[in-house]
Design a protein around this motif. Sequence first.
Motif, PDB file in Angstrom:
ATOM      1  N   GLU A   1      10.078 -36.982   3.874  1.00 50.53           N
ATOM      2  CA  GLU A   1       8.932 -37.894   3.694  1.00 50.53           C
ATOM      3  C   GLU A   1       8.917 -38.966   4.801  1.00 50.53           C
ATOM      4  O   GLU A   1       7.852 -39.355   5.279  1.00 50.53           O
ATOM      5  CB  GLU A   1       8.974 -38.557   2.316  1.00 50.53           C
TER       6      GLU A   1
ATOM      7  N   GLU B   1       7.762 -37.521   8.094  1.00 50.98           N
ATOM      8  CA  GLU B   1       6.306 -37.357   8.090  1.00 50.98           C
ATOM      9  C   GLU B   1       5.613 -38.708   8.211  1.00 50.98           C
ATOM     10  O   GLU B   1       4.648 -38.854   8.959  1.00 50.98           O
ATOM     11  CB  GLU B   1       5.870 -36.582   6.837  1.00 50.98           C
TER      12      GLU B   1
ATOM     13  N   GLY C   1       5.518 -39.670  11.654  1.00 50.55           N
ATOM     14  CA  GLY C   1       4.839 -38.714  12.538  1.00 50.55           C
ATOM     15  C   GLY C   1       5.808 -37.924  13.408  1.00 50.55           C
ATOM     16  O   GLY C   1       5.445 -37.459  14.488  1.00 50.55           O
TER      17      GLY C   1
ATOM     18  N   ASN D   1       8.699 -34.748  14.241  1.00 50.98           N
ATOM     19  CA  ASN D   1       8.918 -33.341  13.913  1.00 50.98           C
ATOM     20  C   ASN D   1      10.031 -33.230  12.894  1.00 50.98           C
ATOM     21  O   ASN D   1      11.100 -33.815  13.079  1.00 50.98           O
ATOM     22  CB  ASN D   1       9.371 -32.566  15.149  1.00 50.98           C
ATOM     23  N   VAL D   2       9.788 -32.465  11.848  1.00 52.54           N
ATOM     24  CA  VAL D   2      10.839 -32.269  10.844  1.00 52.54           C
ATOM     25  C   VAL D   2      11.772 -31.154  11.345  1.00 52.54           C
ATOM     26  O   VAL D   2      11.308 -30.055  11.628  1.00 52.54           O
ATOM     27  CB  VAL D   2      10.232 -31.874   9.480  1.00 52.54           C
TER      28      VAL D   2
END
Length: 442
Positions: free
Chosen positions: A215, A218, A221, A223-224
């Motif tokens: 979370e 995200e 903003g 990259n996971v």
Amino acid sequence: MTPIVRYAPSPTGRLHLGNARPALLNWFYAQANGGKFVLRMDDTDLARSTRAFADGIEADLTWLGVRPDILVRQSERTTMYDAARDRLMAAGRLYPCYETGDELDRRRKRARALGNPPIYDRAALRLTDEDRAKLEAEGRRPHWRFKLDGRPVQFNDLIKGGQTVNTASMSDPVLVREDGSYLYTLPSVVDDIDMGITHVIRGEDHVSNTGTQIEIFEALGGNVPDFAHHNLLTDADGQGFSKRLGSLSLSDLRAQGYEAIAVAIMAVLTGTSLPIEPYSSFAEIAEKLDLSMISHGSARFDPAELDSLNARILHTMPYSVARPRLEQFGLAHEPMWDLLRENLLKFDDIKDMARLVTGPMTPIIASEDREFISLAAKRLPDEPWDGDTWGQWTSALKAESGRKGKTLFLPLRLALTGRPDGPELKSLLALVGRKACLDRLL
Ligand code: GLU
């Protein structure tokens, strides 16, 4: 895409076998995939982190054979965390809370008594500007919580498969303490984004953190990355290793004379489907090991297996590998190494073992064998000796004394080596030479 992995210890103690596991899994992953390995010191807890522990961790990793490409310390990156904190505040994802630890404890107890989950009730979100001003006038300073979405966060774990962490059943995590310092959660995400971390490989005790952290990735903003959560190494009773439990610290294992590669193999391959074997190099393990081989069950460390692996590694260790260390003991002699290595449990045992060749040693001659050993001394062949000397000598002794088997060989062994077991006598004889053998028999 070049993988970039990180190993992120908190320098609040030295490394033990359990936390060598993620270090090595990350290292092997980087090695196998042409990736980079970042060593990140998670040292935002200023009260418990020390530079001495951080230096000790570096020394532990060097001994183990892990060579980071990059080293960063979170304590030097606070400006980045401040910027991320400000962005989360501006986006309304970070909110100030004023409860003391005692107040939170009482609320948790009350929730439990009412049969409710002990999660934070977000009371601070309902405070007005005046409420906050009043609390601050009382001398309270806020800590800051991240406002979770409260939804099922899904990710595909590279070890455990599809995972869902429902952040609705979690308390909004505190990211910033009252004194403005950061807990682990936010700096970790900020660094992972900043350094372009592609894979987060860490213990399964972090699965629920992953829900929160996704979370935060995200919200910022970023990259996971991919996540892989491995089973935790435990002792034989299934208990986890703690930093305060010193006996299996890497520095202790090193002081006890274990080979770094034996310790590494145990730390990383226990609880995987890749067999525990005396692999000759990290490259060989990196090539064979895949994250999918890590068991979903437990990973119980067996100290006896470490002992036996350590011995097996020494029994086949090539002279070229042993030589620099033998030189330090003044024992660099290839035929001697090849003969004696099979008897070693720890490398340093070579110092005692070498005395079987070089002396001094104390022969053992039982009174009932005295006569037989005198005969053996008389019949010791003249030099030059070759591969047949031992056979000729012992055949002659057998014929003349009528002894055979153990009664023939054990007294010879005891006289020549002073011990009931040990290296092959045939080769030992040649290394010891006629004069020294005779001295032992007389
Ligand atoms: N400092 C954390 C720990 O030692 C790092 C966890 C992670 O790899 O994100 O558990």
